[in-house]
Design an enzyme around this catalytic site. Structure first.
Site, PDB file in Angstrom:
ATOM      1  N   ASP A  48     -68.410 -61.571 -63.451  1.00 34.56           N
ATOM      2  CA  ASP A  48     -68.043 -60.180 -63.703  1.00 34.56           C
ATOM      3  C   ASP A  48     -69.275 -59.463 -64.261  1.00 34.56           C
ATOM      4  O   ASP A  48     -69.499 -59.408 -65.459  1.00 34.56           O
ATOM      5  CB  ASP A  48     -66.881 -60.156 -64.702  1.00 34.56           C
ATOM      6  CG  ASP A  48     -66.370 -58.747 -64.969  1.00 34.56           C
ATOM      7  OD1 ASP A  48     -67.004 -57.787 -64.497  1.00 34.56           O
ATOM      8  OD2 ASP A  48     -65.340 -58.624 -65.652  1.00 34.56           O
ATOM      9  N   ASP A  95     -62.577 -67.440 -64.961  1.00 36.88           N
ATOM     10  CA  ASP A  95     -62.028 -66.084 -64.824  1.00 36.88           C
ATOM     11  C   ASP A  95     -62.896 -65.112 -65.636  1.00 36.88           C
ATOM     12  O   ASP A  95     -63.181 -65.373 -66.810  1.00 36.88           O
ATOM     13  CB  ASP A  95     -60.583 -66.116 -65.370  1.00 36.88           C
ATOM     14  CG  ASP A  95     -59.820 -64.842 -65.072  1.00 36.88           C
ATOM     15  OD1 ASP A  95     -60.151 -64.144 -64.102  1.00 36.88           O
ATOM     16  OD2 ASP A  95     -58.858 -64.557 -65.829  1.00 36.88           O
ATOM     17  N   HIS A 108     -54.785 -55.525 -66.588  1.00 33.56           N
ATOM     18  CA  HIS A 108     -54.289 -56.772 -67.183  1.00 33.56           C
ATOM     19  C   HIS A 108     -53.184 -56.445 -68.184  1.00 33.56           C
ATOM     20  O   HIS A 108     -53.195 -55.383 -68.791  1.00 33.56           O
ATOM     21  CB  HIS A 108     -55.416 -57.491 -67.923  1.00 33.56           C
ATOM     22  CG  HIS A 108     -56.494 -58.001 -67.022  1.00 33.56           C
ATOM     23  ND1 HIS A 108     -57.791 -57.595 -67.122  1.00 33.56           N
ATOM     24  CD2 HIS A 108     -56.451 -58.876 -65.989  1.00 33.56           C
ATOM     25  CE1 HIS A 108     -58.514 -58.218 -66.199  1.00 33.56           C
ATOM     26  NE2 HIS A 108     -57.732 -58.992 -65.494  1.00 33.56           N
ATOM     27  N   GLY A 135     -54.336 -58.801 -62.717  1.00 38.45           N
ATOM     28  CA  GLY A 135     -53.235 -58.113 -63.383  1.00 38.45           C
ATOM     29  C   GLY A 135     -51.914 -58.263 -62.651  1.00 38.45           C
ATOM     30  O   GLY A 135     -51.149 -57.314 -62.513  1.00 38.45           O
TER      31      GLY A 135
HETATM   32  P1  13P Z   1     -52.125 -60.531 -66.204  1.00 38.72           P
HETATM   33  O1  13P Z   1     -52.409 -61.076 -67.569  1.00 38.72           O
HETATM   34  O2  13P Z   1     -51.809 -59.096 -66.215  1.00 38.72           O
HETATM   35  O3  13P Z   1     -51.126 -61.353 -65.473  1.00 38.72           O
HETATM   36  O4  13P Z   1     -53.511 -60.633 -65.396  1.00 38.72           O
HETATM   37  C1  13P Z   1     -54.149 -61.866 -65.260  1.00 38.72           C
HETATM   38  C2  13P Z   1     -55.505 -61.716 -64.673  1.00 38.72           C
HETATM   39  O5  13P Z   1     -55.785 -60.828 -63.915  1.00 38.72           O
HETATM   40  C3  13P Z   1     -56.519 -62.723 -65.052  1.00 38.72           C
HETATM   41  O6  13P Z   1     -57.767 -62.428 -64.520  1.00 38.72           O
END
Ligand code: 13P
Length: 287
Positions: free
Chosen positions: A105, A84, A177, A208
């Site tokens: 990214d 991620d 996020h 997010g």
């Molecule tokens: P949240 O922490 O807002 O759930 O988002 C997670 C996310 O987008 C990880 O890349």
């Protein structure tokens, strides 16, 4: 066996549902997410941030843990292990370690450098049968107590990055996020619609996923979102269940808390959160 996210996301886009990416932070989270996916016959993506990768002792440890669980828990649903918000170096390390999917990214590089690095990583991923996600328009969030607004991506830039051959594209549409501020303007469906029109069959990713109202999630899926990332919501439910357990004072008469019992309520809470999300995203029964 771990699989690339390509097939599960192509099916999700065509079938108008979304596959959840749930971030993992330790053994308990990973086990809870895998068991829930198996129980609900849902495909799933395990997300690993660079920080979580470090915490879990490095990417090779993560790959070993996840592969071991797939075998020992008898997991039959498609599971992708995905980096991620990866840096260029992190992406290369995960490819080497045996991940089945990465996100690069490169939004902080000048556009030419972002394009060159993305192209290079796309070629490596194609060769290895891995999926690759790119991001256009930075996704805001809380940093040092300041909540940055979610940017809206430029649809033409999305088209340009999609054409580099990435598997899926995270376009900023006002999402952030962590928790959304009270005066949040909501998702920009206008941007999403424009991006989807230009990128066609490309599965779109919504980061997010915590705290977005259900009707907005459903509308985003109807406009081409086929992967939704969730982390904070699992974190909140895990922490709340653990806090309650500690407050109930269930230690073992001076021996402290049994670590397995201490983490069990949090693990159950994550299962409940993941189940709720898979039902909302429509991925139940789609494995
Ligand atoms: P949240 O922490 O807002 O759930 O988002 C997670 C996310 O987008 C990880 O890349």
């Amino acid at each position: 066996m771990l699989v690339s996210a390509k097939e599960m996301l192509t099916k999700a886009k065509a079938g108008k549902y979304a596959v959840g990416q749930f971030n993992i932070n330790n053994l308990e989270w990973t086990k809870s997410i895998l068991l829930t996916a198996e129980e609900l016959k849902s495909p799933v993506i395990l997300g690993v941030s660079e920080g979580a990768g470090k915490y879990m002792c490095g990417y090779k440890t993560v790959v070993g843990m996840v592969n071991g669980m797939l075998e020992e828990l008898g997991i039959t649903v498609p599971v992708a292990l995905h980096l991620d918000h990866g840096s260029y170096e992190g992406a290369k390390a995960c490819i080497e370690a045996g991940f089945s999917s990465i996100m690069f990214d490169g939004s902080h590089y000048p556009i030419e450098e972002n394009v060159a690095k993305t192209k290079e990583l796309v070629a490596v991923c194609n060769e290895k049968g891995m999926s690759i996600e790119a991001e256009v328009g930075s996704i805001g969030g809380e940093e040092d107590g300041v909540v940055g607004a979610g940017e809206c991506a430029d649809p033409d830039e999305c088209k340009m990055i999609a054409d580099l051959g990435v598997t899926m594209l995270a376009a900023g549409i006002g999402n952030i996020h962590g928790k959304y501020p009270e005066n949040w303007a909501g998702l920009s469906f206008e941007t999403l619609d424009a991006v989807q029109k230009l990128t066609g069959d490309m599965p779109l990713v919504l980061h997010g996923g915590t705290g977005i109202p259900e009707d907005m999630i459903k509308k985003a899926i109807s406009l081409g979102v086929s992967k939704i990332n969730v982390n904070t919501e699992c974190q909140l439910s895990f922490a709340e269940a653990t806090r309650k357990y500690i407050e109930a004072g269930k230690d073992q008469e001076g021996k402290g808390f049994d670590p397995r019992k201490l983490l069990a309520p949090g693990a159950d809470a994550i299962r409940a959160t993941v189940k709720e999300k898979m039902e909302l995203f429509g991925s139940v029964g789609k494995a």
